[in-house]
Design a protein around this motif. Structure first.
Motif, PDB file in Angstrom:
ATOM      1  N   ASN A  84       0.341   7.251   0.966  1.00 40.62           N
ATOM      2  CA  ASN A  84       1.639   7.887   1.130  1.00 40.62           C
ATOM      3  C   ASN A  84       1.496   9.276   1.757  1.00 40.62           C
ATOM      4  O   ASN A  84       2.240   9.640   2.678  1.00 40.62           O
ATOM      5  CB  ASN A  84       2.329   7.966  -0.231  1.00 40.62           C
ATOM      6  N   ILE A  85       0.540  10.046   1.299  1.00 42.70           N
ATOM      7  CA  ILE A  85       0.315  11.393   1.847  1.00 42.70           C
ATOM      8  C   ILE A  85      -0.157  11.310   3.292  1.00 42.70           C
ATOM      9  O   ILE A  85       0.293  12.071   4.150  1.00 42.70           O
ATOM     10  CB  ILE A  85      -0.675  12.181   0.963  1.00 42.70           C
ATOM     11  N   ARG A  86      -1.067  10.383   3.565  1.00 47.02           N
ATOM     12  CA  ARG A  86      -1.559  10.207   4.941  1.00 47.02           C
ATOM     13  C   ARG A  86      -0.417   9.826   5.877  1.00 47.02           C
ATOM     14  O   ARG A  86      -0.281  10.371   6.978  1.00 47.02           O
ATOM     15  CB  ARG A  86      -2.654   9.141   4.976  1.00 47.02           C
ATOM     16  N   LEU A  87       0.455   8.912   5.436  1.00 46.41           N
ATOM     17  CA  LEU A  87       1.598   8.499   6.253  1.00 46.41           C
ATOM     18  C   LEU A  87       2.576   9.652   6.481  1.00 46.41           C
ATOM     19  O   LEU A  87       3.118   9.803   7.577  1.00 46.41           O
ATOM     20  CB  LEU A  87       2.320   7.319   5.610  1.00 46.41           C
ATOM     21  N   ALA A  88       2.790  10.444   5.444  1.00 49.02           N
ATOM     22  CA  ALA A  88       3.686  11.599   5.594  1.00 49.02           C
ATOM     23  C   ALA A  88       3.142  12.547   6.662  1.00 49.02           C
ATOM     24  O   ALA A  88       3.891  13.028   7.512  1.00 49.02           O
ATOM     25  CB  ALA A  88       3.849  12.316   4.263  1.00 49.02           C
ATOM     26  N   GLY A  89       1.850  12.792   6.631  1.00 47.91           N
ATOM     27  CA  GLY A  89       1.234  13.645   7.646  1.00 47.91           C
ATOM     28  C   GLY A  89       1.376  13.061   9.045  1.00 47.91           C
ATOM     29  O   GLY A  89       1.672  13.785  10.003  1.00 47.91           O
ATOM     30  N   MET A  90       1.187  11.759   9.147  1.00 44.65           N
ATOM     31  CA  MET A  90       1.333  11.099  10.448  1.00 44.65           C
ATOM     32  C   MET A  90       2.765  11.216  10.957  1.00 44.65           C
ATOM     33  O   MET A  90       2.999  11.499  12.143  1.00 44.65           O
ATOM     34  CB  MET A  90       0.918   9.632  10.339  1.00 44.65           C
ATOM     35  N   LEU A  91       3.726  11.016  10.067  1.00 46.48           N
ATOM     36  CA  LEU A  91       5.128  11.098  10.463  1.00 46.48           C
ATOM     37  C   LEU A  91       5.503  12.522  10.875  1.00 46.48           C
ATOM     38  O   LEU A  91       6.178  12.728  11.888  1.00 46.48           O
ATOM     39  CB  LEU A  91       6.034  10.611   9.338  1.00 46.48           C
ATOM     40  N   LEU A  92       5.069  13.498  10.116  1.00 49.43           N
ATOM     41  CA  LEU A  92       5.371  14.888  10.471  1.00 49.43           C
ATOM     42  C   LEU A  92       4.737  15.263  11.807  1.00 49.43           C
ATOM     43  O   LEU A  92       5.364  15.952  12.623  1.00 49.43           O
ATOM     44  CB  LEU A  92       4.927  15.838   9.360  1.00 49.43           C
ATOM     45  N   ASN A  93       3.519  14.798  12.065  1.00 46.30           N
ATOM     46  CA  ASN A  93       2.881  15.035  13.370  1.00 46.30           C
ATOM     47  C   ASN A  93       3.663  14.372  14.492  1.00 46.30           C
ATOM     48  O   ASN A  93       3.816  14.939  15.581  1.00 46.30           O
ATOM     49  CB  ASN A  93       1.436  14.535  13.370  1.00 46.30           C
ATOM     50  N   GLU A  94       4.150  13.170  14.231  1.00 47.40           N
ATOM     51  CA  GLU A  94       4.933  12.463  15.247  1.00 47.40           C
ATOM     52  C   GLU A  94       6.231  13.214  15.550  1.00 47.40           C
ATOM     53  O   GLU A  94       6.608  13.376  16.710  1.00 47.40           O
ATOM     54  CB  GLU A  94       5.236  11.046  14.772  1.00 47.40           C
ATOM     55  N   ASN A 149       0.809  -1.230   0.000  1.00 49.01           N
ATOM     56  CA  ASN A 149       0.000   0.000   0.000  1.00 49.01           C
ATOM     57  C   ASN A 149       0.838   1.274   0.000  1.00 49.01           C
ATOM     58  O   ASN A 149       0.302   2.366  -0.181  1.00 49.01           O
ATOM     59  CB  ASN A 149      -0.928   0.034   1.213  1.00 49.01           C
ATOM     60  N   LEU A 150       2.142   1.155   0.203  1.00 49.26           N
ATOM     61  CA  LEU A 150       2.990   2.337   0.348  1.00 49.26           C
ATOM     62  C   LEU A 150       3.102   3.160  -0.930  1.00 49.26           C
ATOM     63  O   LEU A 150       3.351   4.358  -0.870  1.00 49.26           O
ATOM     64  CB  LEU A 150       4.380   1.950   0.845  1.00 49.26           C
ATOM     65  N   SER A 151       2.911   2.555  -2.074  1.00 49.46           N
ATOM     66  CA  SER A 151       3.005   3.309  -3.324  1.00 49.46           C
ATOM     67  C   SER A 151       1.690   3.997  -3.690  1.00 49.46           C
ATOM     68  O   SER A 151       1.644   4.797  -4.620  1.00 49.46           O
ATOM     69  CB  SER A 151       3.477   2.415  -4.468  1.00 49.46           C
ATOM     70  N   ASP A 152       0.639   3.730  -2.955  1.00 50.61           N
ATOM     71  CA  ASP A 152      -0.648   4.386  -3.163  1.00 50.61           C
ATOM     72  C   ASP A 152      -0.528   5.845  -2.711  1.00 50.61           C
ATOM     73  O   ASP A 152      -0.113   6.127  -1.585  1.00 50.61           O
ATOM     74  CB  ASP A 152      -1.741   3.669  -2.364  1.00 50.61           C
ATOM     75  N   THR A 153      -0.864   6.772  -3.588  1.00 45.48           N
ATOM     76  CA  THR A 153      -0.683   8.200  -3.318  1.00 45.48           C
ATOM     77  C   THR A 153      -1.398   8.643  -2.045  1.00 45.48           C
ATOM     78  O   THR A 153      -0.807   9.330  -1.203  1.00 45.48           O
ATOM     79  CB  THR A 153      -1.171   9.041  -4.515  1.00 45.48           C
ATOM     80  N   GLU A 154      -2.657   8.271  -1.904  1.00 48.09           N
ATOM     81  CA  GLU A 154      -3.423   8.683  -0.724  1.00 48.09           C
ATOM     82  C   GLU A 154      -2.786   8.141   0.559  1.00 48.09           C
ATOM     83  O   GLU A 154      -2.641   8.867   1.540  1.00 48.09           O
ATOM     84  CB  GLU A 154      -4.875   8.204  -0.841  1.00 48.09           C
TER      85      GLU A 154
END
Length: 124
Positions: free
Chosen positions: A15-25, A8-13
């Protein structure tokens, strides 16, 4: 880290959701005061993502040890540049050692922040 299947990591949605989660963390781990200007906060978080949070912690500790503002991107970026010099990376407050990647990290932050600011201008 966030229990997302690899396929699922190559799925754009995703990937963007994970980036947001990581930045929040990263934001939560850095404990940047709420009064810190948004541009500084975002730059510090992006630098943590690019350089590793340990090097940002070191830059903040160096700043604090010299009476400088550890919540200012201008200050932290200056210490990141100095952390390739033994005079700085051998100090007791530096826990993650020498950092040679300041040019790459500062370029990354500059480019991402420029793109962010461009998008914000378009949206207003």
């Amino acid at each position: 880290h966030f229990n997302i299947p690899v396929e699922n990591l190559s799925d754009t949605e995703t990937n963007i959701r994970l980036a947001g989660m990581l930045l929040n963390e990263l934001d939560a781990l850095l404990k940047i005061p709420a009064a810190t200007p948004e541009q500084d906060r975002l730059s510090i978080i992006l630098a943590s993502y690019n350089a590793g949070i340990g090097h940002i912690y070191d830059a903040c500790r160096l700043a604090r040890s010299e009476g400088a503002d550890p919540n200012s991107w201008a200050v932290i970026s200056g210490y990141l540049k100095l952390m390739s010099e033994p005079e700085y990376y051998t100090r007791d407050v530096v826990k993650y050692g020498k950092f040679n990647g300041s040019a790459q990290t500062l370029g990354y932050v500059r480019e991402v922040m420029q793109t962010y600011n461009d998008y914000c201008s378009l949206a207003s």
